[in-house]
Design an enzyme around this catalytic site. Structure first.
Site, mmCIF file in Angstrom:
data_model
loop_
_atom_site.group_PDB
_atom_site.id
_atom_site.type_symbol
_atom_site.label_atom_id
_atom_site.label_comp_id
_atom_site.label_asym_id
_atom_site.label_seq_id
_atom_site.Cartn_x
_atom_site.Cartn_y
_atom_site.Cartn_z
ATOM 1 N N CYS A 20 0.823 -1.192 0.000
ATOM 2 C CA CYS A 20 0.000 0.000 0.000
ATOM 3 C C CYS A 20 0.864 1.251 0.000
ATOM 4 O O CYS A 20 2.005 1.246 0.454
ATOM 5 C CB CYS A 20 -0.911 0.031 1.237
ATOM 6 S SG CYS A 20 -2.042 -1.366 1.349
ATOM 7 N N GLY B 18 0.730 -0.074 -5.072
ATOM 8 C CA GLY B 18 -0.548 -0.774 -5.069
ATOM 9 C C GLY B 18 -1.376 -0.403 -6.273
ATOM 10 O O GLY B 18 -1.507 0.783 -6.590
ATOM 11 N N ASN C 105 -0.674 1.438 5.886
ATOM 12 C CA ASN C 105 0.290 0.647 5.111
ATOM 13 C C ASN C 105 1.000 -0.289 6.080
ATOM 14 O O ASN C 105 1.616 0.160 7.045
ATOM 15 C CB ASN C 105 1.310 1.555 4.422
ATOM 16 C CG ASN C 105 2.414 0.776 3.735
ATOM 17 O OD1 ASN C 105 2.228 -0.373 3.336
ATOM 18 N ND2 ASN C 105 3.574 1.384 3.602
ATOM 19 N N GLY C 106 0.919 -1.578 5.835
ATOM 20 C CA GLY C 106 1.559 -2.556 6.713
ATOM 21 C C GLY C 106 0.671 -3.764 6.890
ATOM 22 O O GLY C 106 -0.205 -4.049 6.074
ATOM 23 N N TYR D 246 13.281 -3.593 -3.740
ATOM 24 C CA TYR D 246 12.213 -3.779 -4.719
ATOM 25 C C TYR D 246 11.037 -2.823 -4.550
ATOM 26 O O TYR D 246 10.491 -2.323 -5.531
ATOM 27 C CB TYR D 246 11.704 -5.223 -4.644
ATOM 28 C CG TYR D 246 10.538 -5.499 -5.555
ATOM 29 C CD1 TYR D 246 10.749 -5.776 -6.899
ATOM 30 C CD2 TYR D 246 9.228 -5.474 -5.087
ATOM 31 C CE1 TYR D 246 9.687 -6.003 -7.756
ATOM 32 C CE2 TYR D 246 8.159 -5.710 -5.931
ATOM 33 C CZ TYR D 246 8.380 -5.971 -7.265
ATOM 34 O OH TYR D 246 7.344 -6.194 -8.099
ATOM 35 N N ASP E 264 16.247 -7.685 -9.698
ATOM 36 C CA ASP E 264 16.344 -7.234 -8.313
ATOM 37 C C ASP E 264 16.067 -8.362 -7.337
ATOM 38 O O ASP E 264 16.601 -8.384 -6.224
ATOM 39 C CB ASP E 264 15.419 -6.043 -8.047
ATOM 40 C CG ASP E 264 14.015 -6.252 -8.582
ATOM 41 O OD1 ASP E 264 13.574 -7.408 -8.636
ATOM 42 O OD2 ASP E 264 13.364 -5.255 -8.950
#
Length: 611
Positions: A72, A99, A173-174, A341, A448
């Site tokens: 997110c 996202g 976010n998390g 990334y 990556d």
């Protein structure tokens, strides 16, 4: 449609212990309404079902260019004049990489709140001018989401809202790792109210835990000191945040709009996910922007100030005053996968330049490749995230850097393909290998990371068909063997191509002539050299050590058996709905002993419902 919300529960406004107050009148309570969503959830991609030497299936062609979906991105803006919606939109575009499933926004003039959210990309969700015209307000928050667990239902798009106390919109976010325990708490007598939760999202759980603690702070004010709650709303937020941080486990970087308080930001005590504060000058004073990454600041004229600290809450009150308080002891342990990334290269997170970090990945990897003795003619990145590392590797090794893989940026999602030929075609729609670059050459492809390996084998085959004599692979990250439970959509150990395999076996699976990974020790050393105040990074997807200390093997098994991890495949595994062989189901070897910090109390091994 646009949802107009007038939050309830007038607690009053004021100041205490040096915290400035805000005077405002609260409107009458308006009933909430359900937002409408029009975009359907995309279909799952197909998987191949043939077998590898260890009993697993080979990479499935056409399953998408990236093996990890991001989580997110969040942004909040406080300004004095003019609509915030356009700047929130521009900021969201800069965070779209975090996202792509849904986008949401809420704006306010501090009397009313206007909300809009749907499934889809930012440019599509807010494409109609009529939508933006119905979202006035000088401040707001906005969110882009990939659902790391739960469902892709647009009902779970953020922000989430509770009308009591005060009226709170929150974005997150998390990923919480003790969602089940917290949900039980909210549904029991231990909660101030028995709260009804509409979704399986951990973000809604987090919001209700915070709201519950604001109620408790309000009651303490009335029952113990006889204070005037109308003068202590900012204090209530700080008290509630501190109490919530005692209960929440996992990762959370959050923004909220709180009626009669202002724009609120807070970050978990480990600082696992990023959150950055920006500022700009205006005729009426300083204006603020808080976002997942500071790459969002440039297009809208904000300048980076600092990171929100682990365990800190920042409040920009309705009159534009910035207040901050450390609510829990901070122990900065950011997710190192952000730098490999997840984050854009033009971002600076925790005082570490993502671009410079990726350059150093190339430097350390080049030194180890030299020891391999491979005869190489050129270095080529797998677009797009591996470019900085590949450029640095070419410079270190004195080899030509060539862009031999051309990406088609106008191809949307790849839907389920009915047969093998069409599945192979789907990869070639997205990437094209140039014979002019590869013909007769010994090539080093740099990526990556290699996660599920569902596309890499097709890229190797594509480069061979373009005439390459030899194809070697270099991963800028170490082998991914463990789930990232803190907000990245790769929760199932069975999905990883490196699960239970040696490097040589992975090389065979991917069909390359040689394969090299970054070493974990080199990776961590790069990070600590760039910010010496960071004593530990969360590198759990590489080493199996989770910084919150509450993630047990039982928890991981419960995660694999429920939610988004169920029935999903990767290179070397059968497709959804098919029995998995014992070899495929075998977990990787247990990680080495964890670092010194003592773990907190273990979470229940119930199936979690993350953001």
């Amino acid at each position: 449609r646009v949802l107009t919300v007038a939050p309830a529960c007038r607690l009053g406004v004021g100041h205490r212990a040096g915290v400035r107050g805000v005077a405002a009148a609260s409107p009458a309570v308006a009933p909430s309404a359900a937002s409408a969503f029009v975009n359907s959830v995309p279909l799952r991609r197909a998987r191949a079902m043939s077998r590898l030497p260890d009993g697993r299936a080979p990479p499935a062609p056409g399953t998408g260019l990236r093996d990890v979906t991001r989580m997110c991105g969040i942004i909040g803006i406080y300004k004095f004049d003019g609509p915030a919606n356009v700047e929130l939109y521009e900021g969201l575009l800069m965070l779209q990489h975090r996202g792509q499933d849904s986008a949401g926004m809420v704006t306010t003039d501090w009397n009313q709140f206007k909300e809009y959210k749907e499934n889809g990309l930012v440019k599509d969700v807010f494409a109609k001018q009529a939508v933006m015209d119905k979202m006035p307000g000088t401040s707001g928050i906005a969110h882009v989401r990939y659902p790391t667990a739960g469902s892709s239902s647009a009902q779970e798009a953020q922000p989430f809202f509770v009308n009591s106390p005060l009226g709170i919109f929150l974005i997150h976010n998390g990923n919480l790792t003790n969602t089940a325990e917290l949900r039980d708490t909210l549904n029991s007598s231990r909660s101030f109210f028995s709260r009804y939760l509409r979704t399986s999202s951990d973000s809604e759980v987090l919001l209700n835990i915070l709201a519950d603690e604001i109620h408790r702070a309000h009651q303490r004010c009335l029952q113990t000191t006889g204070c005037d709650p109308s003068k202590r709303k900012i204090d209530f937020l700080f008290e509630a945040g501190a109490a919530a941080m005692q209960q929440l486990k996992g990762s959370y970087s959050c923004l909220a709009l709180v009626k009669d308080v202002g724009l609120v930001a807070f970050r978990d005590p480990n600082g696992i996910r990023p959150l950055v504060l920006g500022r700009r000058d205006s005729a009426r004073g300083e204006e603020y922007c808080i976002a997942s990454e500071d790459c969002a600041f440039g297009p809208i004229g904000f300048t980076r100030v600092r990171d929100v600290q682990p365990g800190e809450m920042v409040i920009i009150s309705q009159d534009g005053k910035l207040h901050s308080r450390q609510l829990a002891p901070g122990n900065l342990s950011p997710c190192i996968f952000e730098y490999i990334y997840l984050a854009r290269p033009d971002s600076v997170l925790n005082d570490i330049s993502v671009y410079n970090f990726q350059l150093d990945l190339g430097t350390t990897l080049a030194k180890r490749i030299k020891d391999k003795g491979w005869k190489l003619d050129l270095i080529c990145p797998v677009p797009d995230g591996s470019r900085p590392a590949a450029i640095q590797m070419a410079a270190e090794m004195g080899l030509p850097y060539r862009e031999g893989l051309v990406k088609n940026r106008y191809v949307g999602r790849t839907f389920i393909m009915p047969d093998q030929r069409l599945r192979e075609m789907s990869v070639r729609r997205k990437l094209n290998a140039m014979p002019a670059v590869f013909e007769g050459k010994s090539v080093l492809l740099v990526d990556d990371s290699i996660v599920r390996g569902t596309t890499m084998s097709q890229i190797v085959d594509m480069v061979r068909r373009a005439g390459a004599a030899k194809v070697y692979l270099a991963s800028a990250s170490p082998p991914i063997r463990y789930p990232n439970v803190y907000g990245v959509d790769m929760p199932n150990r069975k999905e990883f191509v490196a699960n239970g395999l040696t490097v040589e076996q992975v090389r065979e699976v991917l069909g390359a002539d040689g394969l090299i990974y970054q070493e974990i020790e080199d990776l961590l050393q790069i990070g600590t050299a760039m910010n010496k105040t960071i004593k530990r990074f969360d590198a759990s997807c590489f080493d199996g050590h989770y910084v919150t200390g509450d993630v047990s093997d039982e928890y991981l098994k419960a995660l694999e058996e429920s939610g988004r991890g169920t029935g999903r495949t990767r290179a070397g595994q059968r497709s959804a709905g098919t029995a998995v062989t014992a070899a495929a189901a075998a977990p990787p070897p247990p990680p080495p002993p964890p670092p010194p910090p003592p773990p907190p109390t273990a979470a229940k091994a119930k199936a979690p419902a993350p953001a």
